[in-house]
Motif scaffolding. Structure first.
Motif, PDB file in Angstrom:
ATOM      1  N   THR A  19       0.828  -1.200   0.000  1.00 47.90           N
ATOM      2  CA  THR A  19       0.000   0.000   0.000  1.00 47.90           C
ATOM      3  C   THR A  19       0.869   1.259   0.000  1.00 47.90           C
ATOM      4  O   THR A  19       0.622   2.198  -0.775  1.00 47.90           O
ATOM      5  N   LEU A  20       1.879   1.284   0.852  1.00 48.31           N
ATOM      6  CA  LEU A  20       2.778   2.437   0.876  1.00 48.31           C
ATOM      7  C   LEU A  20       3.529   2.586  -0.441  1.00 48.31           C
ATOM      8  O   LEU A  20       3.772   3.707  -0.900  1.00 48.31           O
ATOM      9  N   GLY A  21       3.896   1.474  -1.051  1.00 51.46           N
ATOM     10  CA  GLY A  21       4.565   1.535  -2.354  1.00 51.46           C
ATOM     11  C   GLY A  21       3.677   2.136  -3.425  1.00 51.46           C
ATOM     12  O   GLY A  21       4.117   2.964  -4.230  1.00 51.46           O
ATOM     13  N   LEU A  22       2.417   1.728  -3.437  1.00 52.31           N
ATOM     14  CA  LEU A  22       1.481   2.282  -4.419  1.00 52.31           C
ATOM     15  C   LEU A  22       1.239   3.769  -4.186  1.00 52.31           C
ATOM     16  O   LEU A  22       1.258   4.573  -5.124  1.00 52.31           O
ATOM     17  N   LEU A  23       1.018   4.139  -2.935  1.00 51.61           N
ATOM     18  CA  LEU A  23       0.739   5.544  -2.639  1.00 51.61           C
ATOM     19  C   LEU A  23       1.953   6.439  -2.900  1.00 51.61           C
ATOM     20  O   LEU A  23       1.812   7.534  -3.454  1.00 51.61           O
ATOM     21  N   SER A  24       3.133   5.977  -2.511  1.00 53.86           N
ATOM     22  CA  SER A  24       4.321   6.802  -2.759  1.00 53.86           C
ATOM     23  C   SER A  24       4.613   6.890  -4.254  1.00 53.86           C
ATOM     24  O   SER A  24       5.062   7.929  -4.738  1.00 53.86           O
ATOM     25  N   GLY A  25       4.357   5.816  -4.988  1.00 53.15           N
ATOM     26  CA  GLY A  25       4.549   5.860  -6.441  1.00 53.15           C
ATOM     27  C   GLY A  25       3.641   6.873  -7.104  1.00 53.15           C
ATOM     28  O   GLY A  25       4.060   7.612  -7.996  1.00 53.15           O
ATOM     29  N   MET A  26       2.390   6.915  -6.661  1.00 48.72           N
ATOM     30  CA  MET A  26       1.464   7.910  -7.212  1.00 48.72           C
ATOM     31  C   MET A  26       1.922   9.319  -6.857  1.00 48.72           C
ATOM     32  O   MET A  26       1.829  10.227  -7.683  1.00 48.72           O
ATOM     33  N   GLY A  27       2.408   9.490  -5.635  1.00 45.06           N
ATOM     34  CA  GLY A  27       2.883  10.811  -5.228  1.00 45.06           C
ATOM     35  C   GLY A  27       4.101  11.253  -6.011  1.00 45.06           C
ATOM     36  O   GLY A  27       4.172  12.393  -6.482  1.00 45.06           O
ATOM     37  N   TRP A  28       5.078  10.357  -6.157  1.00 39.24           N
ATOM     38  CA  TRP A  28       6.286  10.721  -6.907  1.00 39.24           C
ATOM     39  C   TRP A  28       5.969  10.977  -8.374  1.00 39.24           C
ATOM     40  O   TRP A  28       6.553  11.856  -9.002  1.00 39.24           O
ATOM     41  N   ARG A  29       5.030  10.211  -8.928  1.00 37.16           N
ATOM     42  CA  ARG A  29       4.658  10.441 -10.328  1.00 37.16           C
ATOM     43  C   ARG A  29       3.982  11.790 -10.475  1.00 37.16           C
ATOM     44  O   ARG A  29       4.212  12.507 -11.447  1.00 37.16           O
ATOM     45  N   ALA A  30       3.155  12.163  -9.518  1.00 32.80           N
ATOM     46  CA  ALA A  30       2.478  13.467  -9.589  1.00 32.80           C
ATOM     47  C   ALA A  30       3.491  14.607  -9.512  1.00 32.80           C
ATOM     48  O   ALA A  30       3.386  15.598 -10.229  1.00 32.80           O
ATOM     49  N   VAL A  31       4.496  14.452  -8.651  1.00 37.66           N
ATOM     50  CA  VAL A  31       5.530  15.482  -8.533  1.00 37.66           C
ATOM     51  C   VAL A  31       6.361  15.538  -9.815  1.00 37.66           C
ATOM     52  O   VAL A  31       6.672  16.616 -10.321  1.00 37.66           O
ATOM     53  N   ALA A  32       6.704  14.386 -10.358  1.00 35.59           N
ATOM     54  CA  ALA A  32       7.534  14.344 -11.566  1.00 35.59           C
ATOM     55  C   ALA A  32       6.785  14.883 -12.782  1.00 35.59           C
ATOM     56  O   ALA A  32       7.398  15.456 -13.685  1.00 35.59           O
ATOM     57  N   ASP A  33       5.466  14.695 -12.827  1.00 34.10           N
ATOM     58  CA  ASP A  33       4.697  15.181 -13.973  1.00 34.10           C
ATOM     59  C   ASP A  33       4.573  16.698 -13.988  1.00 34.10           C
ATOM     60  O   ASP A  33       4.248  17.282 -15.003  1.00 34.10           O
ATOM     61  N   ARG A  34       4.835  17.336 -12.862  1.00 31.71           N
ATOM     62  CA  ARG A  34       4.783  18.800 -12.836  1.00 31.71           C
ATOM     63  C   ARG A  34       5.958  19.412 -13.575  1.00 31.71           C
ATOM     64  O   ARG A  34       5.859  20.497 -14.110  1.00 31.71           O
ATOM     65  N   ARG A  35       7.084  18.712 -13.552  1.00 27.75           N
ATOM     66  CA  ARG A  35       8.267  19.198 -14.262  1.00 27.75           C
ATOM     67  C   ARG A  35       8.198  18.699 -15.697  1.00 27.75           C
ATOM     68  O   ARG A  35       8.285  17.513 -15.957  1.00 27.75           O
ATOM     69  N   VAL A  36       8.029  19.588 -16.618  1.00 28.58           N
ATOM     70  CA  VAL A  36       7.896  19.220 -18.024  1.00 28.58           C
ATOM     71  C   VAL A  36       9.228  19.441 -18.719  1.00 28.58           C
ATOM     72  O   VAL A  36       9.777  20.532 -18.703  1.00 28.58           O
ATOM     73  N   VAL A  37       9.733  18.371 -19.307  1.00 30.05           N
ATOM     74  CA  VAL A  37      10.967  18.456 -20.077  1.00 30.05           C
ATOM     75  C   VAL A  37      10.569  18.327 -21.549  1.00 30.05           C
ATOM     76  O   VAL A  37       9.933  17.346 -21.929  1.00 30.05           O
ATOM     77  N   PRO A  38      10.927  19.283 -22.392  1.00 25.77           N
ATOM     78  CA  PRO A  38      10.439  19.299 -23.776  1.00 25.77           C
ATOM     79  C   PRO A  38      10.809  18.046 -24.581  1.00 25.77           C
ATOM     80  O   PRO A  38      10.015  17.561 -25.362  1.00 25.77           O
ATOM     81  N   ASP A  39      12.015  17.501 -24.405  1.00 28.67           N
ATOM     82  CA  ASP A  39      12.427  16.371 -25.248  1.00 28.67           C
ATOM     83  C   ASP A  39      12.114  15.019 -24.608  1.00 28.67           C
ATOM     84  O   ASP A  39      12.478  13.984 -25.153  1.00 28.67           O
ATOM     85  N   MET A  40      11.423  15.025 -23.493  1.00 27.22           N
ATOM     86  CA  MET A  40      11.103  13.769 -22.814  1.00 27.22           C
ATOM     87  C   MET A  40       9.843  13.162 -23.409  1.00 27.22           C
ATOM     88  O   MET A  40       8.840  13.844 -23.617  1.00 27.22           O
ATOM     89  N   ALA A  41       9.895  11.866 -23.697  1.00 24.56           N
ATOM     90  CA  ALA A  41       8.730  11.180 -24.250  1.00 24.56           C
ATOM     91  C   ALA A  41       7.651  11.084 -23.170  1.00 24.56           C
ATOM     92  O   ALA A  41       7.949  10.891 -21.993  1.00 24.56           O
ATOM     93  N   PRO A  42       6.396  11.204 -23.564  1.00 23.47           N
ATOM     94  CA  PRO A  42       5.332  11.110 -22.565  1.00 23.47           C
ATOM     95  C   PRO A  42       5.252   9.701 -21.975  1.00 23.47           C
ATOM     96  O   PRO A  42       5.430   8.708 -22.683  1.00 23.47           O
ATOM     97  N   ARG A  43       5.022   9.647 -20.681  1.00 25.76           N
ATOM     98  CA  ARG A  43       4.921   8.359 -20.003  1.00 25.76           C
ATOM     99  C   ARG A  43       3.456   7.949 -19.921  1.00 25.76           C
ATOM    100  O   ARG A  43       2.577   8.805 -19.885  1.00 25.76           O
ATOM    101  N   PRO A  44       3.226   6.646 -19.856  1.00 28.42           N
ATOM    102  CA  PRO A  44       1.832   6.214 -19.678  1.00 28.42           C
ATOM    103  C   PRO A  44       1.353   6.600 -18.278  1.00 28.42           C
ATOM    104  O   PRO A  44       2.163   6.809 -17.376  1.00 28.42           O
ATOM    105  N   PRO A  45       0.058   6.685 -18.086  1.00 31.25           N
ATOM    106  CA  PRO A  45      -0.452   6.995 -16.746  1.00 31.25           C
ATOM    107  C   PRO A  45       0.049   5.979 -15.722  1.00 31.25           C
ATOM    108  O   PRO A  45       0.302   4.817 -16.047  1.00 31.25           O
ATOM    109  N   TYR A  46       0.177   6.422 -14.485  1.00 28.00           N
ATOM    110  CA  TYR A  46       0.762   5.583 -13.435  1.00 28.00           C
ATOM    111  C   TYR A  46       0.002   4.267 -13.268  1.00 28.00           C
ATOM    112  O   TYR A  46       0.603   3.221 -13.106  1.00 28.00           O
ATOM    113  N   LEU A  47      -1.322   4.320 -13.313  1.00 27.43           N
ATOM    114  CA  LEU A  47      -2.101   3.100 -13.076  1.00 27.43           C
ATOM    115  C   LEU A  47      -2.037   2.129 -14.248  1.00 27.43           C
ATOM    116  O   LEU A  47      -2.428   0.978 -14.121  1.00 27.43           O
TER     117      LEU A  47
END
Length: 80
Positions: A19-47
Motif C-alpha cells: 500500500t505504501l509503495g502504491l501511494l508513494s509511487g502515485m505521489g512521486w509520479r504526480a511530482v515528476a509530472d509537474r516538471r515538463v521536459v520538452p524532449d522527454m517522451a510522454p509516459r503512460p499513466p501511473y495506473l
C-alpha cells in the motif's frame, strides 16, 4: 492459534508495504509530472504502468487474504 495470528501479521505487514509503495509511487509520479521536459517522451499513466499493475494485483490478493484470515480469527476467538 499462534500460527494463525503469525500468518495474519505477515499478511498485514505485506499489505502495508505494498500500500505504501502504491501511494508513494502515485505521489512521486504526480511530482515528476509537474516538471515538463520538452524532449522527454510522454509516459503512460501511473495506473497503466506494468509494475503498478503487478502491485495492484498483489494488493488485491493480500486484501482478500487479510479479510479471510480476519474472519477465521474472529470465528476461532468466538468459539473459544
Amino acid at each position: 492459534m499462534l500460527v494463525l495470528l503469525t500468518l495474519q501479521s505477515l499478511v498485514l505487514a505485506g499489505w502495508v508495504v505494498v500500500t505504501l509503495g502504491l501511494l508513494s509511487g502515485m505521489g512521486w509520479r504526480a511530482v515528476a509530472d509537474r516538471r515538463v521536459v520538452p524532449d522527454m517522451a510522454p509516459r503512460p499513466p501511473y495506473l497503466r504502468d506494468p509494475g503498478t499493475r503487478v502491485r495492484r494485483i498483489v494488493w488485491c490478493v493480500l486484501t482478500a487474504a487479510l479479510a479471510v484470515l480476519a474472519a477465521i480469527t474472529t470465528v476461532t476467538l468466538a468459539s473459544a
